[in-house]
Design a protein around this motif. Structure first.
Motif, PDB file in Angstrom:
ATOM      1  N   ASP A 116       0.934  -1.359   0.110  1.00  0.00           N
ATOM      2  CA  ASP A 116      -0.212  -0.243  -0.073  1.00  0.00           C
ATOM      3  C   ASP A 116       0.845   1.290  -0.038  1.00  0.00           C
ATOM      4  O   ASP A 116       0.497   2.214  -0.508  1.00  0.00           O
ATOM      5  CB  ASP A 116      -0.904   0.001   1.081  1.00  0.00           C
ATOM      6  CG  ASP A 116      -2.054  -1.071   1.157  1.00  0.00           C
ATOM      7  OD1 ASP A 116      -2.062  -1.568   0.145  1.00  0.00           O
ATOM      8  OD2 ASP A 116      -2.790  -1.299   2.170  1.00  0.00           O
ATOM      9  N   LEU A 117       2.100   1.139   0.670  1.00  0.00           N
ATOM     10  CA  LEU A 117       2.880   2.485   0.654  1.00  0.00           C
ATOM     11  C   LEU A 117       3.354   2.509  -0.615  1.00  0.00           C
ATOM     12  O   LEU A 117       3.757   3.839  -1.180  1.00  0.00           O
ATOM     13  CB  LEU A 117       4.179   2.086   1.798  1.00  0.00           C
ATOM     14  CG  LEU A 117       4.963   3.155   1.839  1.00  0.00           C
ATOM     15  CD1 LEU A 117       4.511   4.353   2.443  1.00  0.00           C
ATOM     16  CD2 LEU A 117       6.133   2.506   2.699  1.00  0.00           C
ATOM     17  N   GLY A 120       0.595   4.013  -2.732  1.00  0.00           N
ATOM     18  CA  GLY A 120       0.592   5.439  -2.254  1.00  0.00           C
ATOM     19  C   GLY A 120       1.522   6.309  -2.882  1.00  0.00           C
ATOM     20  O   GLY A 120       1.094   7.515  -3.279  1.00  0.00           O
ATOM     21  N   ALA A 124       1.154   9.665  -5.660  1.00  0.00           N
ATOM     22  CA  ALA A 124       1.369  11.100  -5.281  1.00  0.00           C
ATOM     23  C   ALA A 124       2.697  11.650  -5.912  1.00  0.00           C
ATOM     24  O   ALA A 124       3.657  11.616  -5.021  1.00  0.00           O
ATOM     25  CB  ALA A 124       1.489  11.172  -3.771  1.00  0.00           C
ATOM     26  N   ALA A 130       6.982   8.523   1.480  1.00  0.00           N
ATOM     27  CA  ALA A 130       5.773   7.864   2.014  1.00  0.00           C
ATOM     28  C   ALA A 130       6.080   7.072   3.243  1.00  0.00           C
ATOM     29  O   ALA A 130       7.015   6.539   3.109  1.00  0.00           O
ATOM     30  CB  ALA A 130       5.144   7.394   0.895  1.00  0.00           C
ATOM     31  N   PRO A 132       3.724   4.567   6.111  1.00  0.00           N
ATOM     32  CA  PRO A 132       2.289   3.919   6.663  1.00  0.00           C
ATOM     33  C   PRO A 132       1.970   4.735   8.114  1.00  0.00           C
ATOM     34  O   PRO A 132       2.786   4.712   8.950  1.00  0.00           O
ATOM     35  CB  PRO A 132       2.491   2.698   6.694  1.00  0.00           C
ATOM     36  CG  PRO A 132       3.915   2.251   6.186  1.00  0.00           C
ATOM     37  CD  PRO A 132       4.615   3.638   6.418  1.00  0.00           C
ATOM     38  N   ARG A 164      -3.103  14.286   3.761  1.00  0.00           N
ATOM     39  CA  ARG A 164      -2.416  13.386   4.180  1.00  0.00           C
ATOM     40  C   ARG A 164      -0.926  13.728   4.368  1.00  0.00           C
ATOM     41  O   ARG A 164      -0.207  12.905   4.461  1.00  0.00           O
ATOM     42  CB  ARG A 164      -2.687  12.000   3.549  1.00  0.00           C
ATOM     43  CG  ARG A 164      -4.087  11.504   3.342  1.00  0.00           C
ATOM     44  CD  ARG A 164      -4.186  10.812   4.743  1.00  0.00           C
ATOM     45  NE  ARG A 164      -5.888  10.375   4.893  1.00  0.00           N
ATOM     46  CZ  ARG A 164      -6.221   9.754   5.831  1.00  0.00           C
ATOM     47  NH1 ARG A 164      -5.152   9.317   6.843  1.00  0.00           N
ATOM     48  NH2 ARG A 164      -7.344   9.339   6.118  1.00  0.00           N
ATOM     49  N   LEU A 233       4.210  11.912   2.712  1.00  0.00           N
ATOM     50  CA  LEU A 233       3.019  11.299   2.741  1.00  0.00           C
ATOM     51  C   LEU A 233       2.610  10.304   3.547  1.00  0.00           C
ATOM     52  O   LEU A 233       3.496   9.461   3.782  1.00  0.00           O
ATOM     53  CB  LEU A 233       2.754  10.913   1.283  1.00  0.00           C
ATOM     54  CG  LEU A 233       1.158  10.323   0.741  1.00  0.00           C
ATOM     55  CD1 LEU A 233       0.252  11.426   0.997  1.00  0.00           C
ATOM     56  CD2 LEU A 233       1.265   9.389  -0.424  1.00  0.00           C
ATOM     57  N   CYS A 234       1.539  10.395   4.298  1.00  0.00           N
ATOM     58  CA  CYS A 234       1.189   9.501   5.240  1.00  0.00           C
ATOM     59  C   CYS A 234       0.211   8.641   4.610  1.00  0.00           C
ATOM     60  O   CYS A 234      -1.158   8.980   4.227  1.00  0.00           O
ATOM     61  CB  CYS A 234       0.619  10.039   6.253  1.00  0.00           C
ATOM     62  SG  CYS A 234       1.580  10.748   7.715  1.00  0.00           S
ATOM     63  N   VAL A 235       0.413   7.238   4.480  1.00  0.00           N
ATOM     64  CA  VAL A 235      -0.507   6.364   3.784  1.00  0.00           C
ATOM     65  C   VAL A 235      -1.331   5.494   4.770  1.00  0.00           C
ATOM     66  O   VAL A 235      -0.513   4.633   5.906  1.00  0.00           O
ATOM     67  CB  VAL A 235       0.115   5.566   3.050  1.00  0.00           C
ATOM     68  CG1 VAL A 235      -0.837   4.288   2.304  1.00  0.00           C
ATOM     69  CG2 VAL A 235       0.918   6.382   1.906  1.00  0.00           C
ATOM     70  N   GLU A 236      -2.579   5.740   5.141  1.00  0.00           N
ATOM     71  CA  GLU A 236      -3.179   4.766   6.080  1.00  0.00           C
ATOM     72  C   GLU A 236      -3.456   3.477   5.643  1.00  0.00           C
ATOM     73  O   GLU A 236      -3.760   3.106   4.503  1.00  0.00           O
ATOM     74  CB  GLU A 236      -4.712   5.322   6.407  1.00  0.00           C
ATOM     75  CG  GLU A 236      -5.327   4.670   7.619  1.00  0.00           C
ATOM     76  CD  GLU A 236      -6.704   5.447   8.198  1.00  0.00           C
ATOM     77  OE1 GLU A 236      -7.202   4.782   8.867  1.00  0.00           O
ATOM     78  OE2 GLU A 236      -6.733   6.613   7.360  1.00  0.00           O
TER      79      GLU A 236
END
Length: 266
Positions: A116-117, A120, A124, A130, A132, A164, A233-236
């Motif tokens: 996911d990271l 993300g 972006a 980035a 998580p 984010r 960037l913060c990736v939830e």
């Protein structure tokens, strides 16, 4: 976009010397070093083109090569994992579009956190790095608060803007909340997961910047990017029933082994 996963590992940890070679016992009794468990977590990530252990210590090198890892030797002058990843990427000749720093003290990192990271950061283009974040439930938040109450450094927390982009990271529990939460209730506190994905330009610049006051105070390497105006960037990410913790202190060995037992992970 080609992806390198580098696992920085040093023997001379201030808080826990020799940490990468500490043995962790899985659910069925299998013993494995922290660095091997972290390497196995990296190898489970889909879409990675290459996985290396980056170290300056021959003891770690011998153990890592013994279980089949590719090892890149780096300088003992690297002050943190990001600098070690930057050097490892350079030693390998560069050329990767994304470099992932999967820290060698996070053996419970699920593969989808990293996948996911990477996705993300790809989505972006304005972000240089980035990382998580995982929303804490009441049990996790209470664990953080209990660690701080007893003077232990537990997990790192993060706060971020509506887009984010990171606003701050701290070893204190932020944001403050006076509310009491049930163990399974969501909270407004986000646990920062110690994994990073960098664009190679920003990663190459990182070692050239001096350590700033915030990084010095908190001991958090990602703050150097923010202090130099780079967007983080913060990736939830979603836990999907998995517990997560990093091995920061000797006391964390028992905690992680309990989590592996509860999740049936060997």
């Amino acid at each position: 976009m080609s992806v390198l996963i580098a696992i920085p590992a040093r023997y001379a940890s201030t808080r826990y010397p020799g940490k990468p070679l500490v043995s962790l016992t899985g659910a069925s009794g299998t013993e494995m070093t922290l660095i091997e468990r972290s390497w196995r977590a990296a190898m489970a990530v889909s879409g990675a083109d290459r996985v290396v252990v980056a170290t300056d210590d021959d003891r770690i090198r011998a153990v890592a090569e013994g279980f089949g890892a590719e090892v890149v030797m780096t300088s003992s002058d690297c002050v943190n994992g990001t600098e070690r990843c930057a050097e490892a990427h350079a030693v390998l000749g560069g050329g990767f579009d994304i470099v992932v720093n999967l820290q060698g003290d996070a053996p419970l990192t699920p593969h989808w956190f990293v996948e996911d990271l990477i996705a993300g950061l790809r989505a972006a283009p304005e972000a240089d790095i980035a990382t998580p974040v995982l929303r804490c439930d009441g049990m996790a938040l209470n664990g953080f608060l209990n660690d701080r109450k007893h003077g232990r450094v537990g997990g790192t927390t993060a706060v971020f803007a509506a887009d984010r982009s990171a606003l701050y990271f701290s070893k204190e529990v932020i944001p403050f909340t006076s509310q009491i939460y049930a163990d399974d209730a969501p909270t407004p506190v986000f646990h920062h997961v110690g994994v990073y994905a960098y664009r190679p330009g920003a990663l190459a610049d990182y070692p050239t910047w001096p350590m700033g006051p915030l990084e010095t105070l908190e001991g958090l390497e990602q703050l150097r990017f923010m202090e130099n105006g780079r967007k983080v960037l913060c990736v939830e990410v979603e836990a999907r029933g998995r517990q997560f913790w990093e091995l920061n202190n000797p006391e964390d060995v028992a905690r992680i082994e309990e989590m592996m037992a509860a999740m049936g992970l060997d």
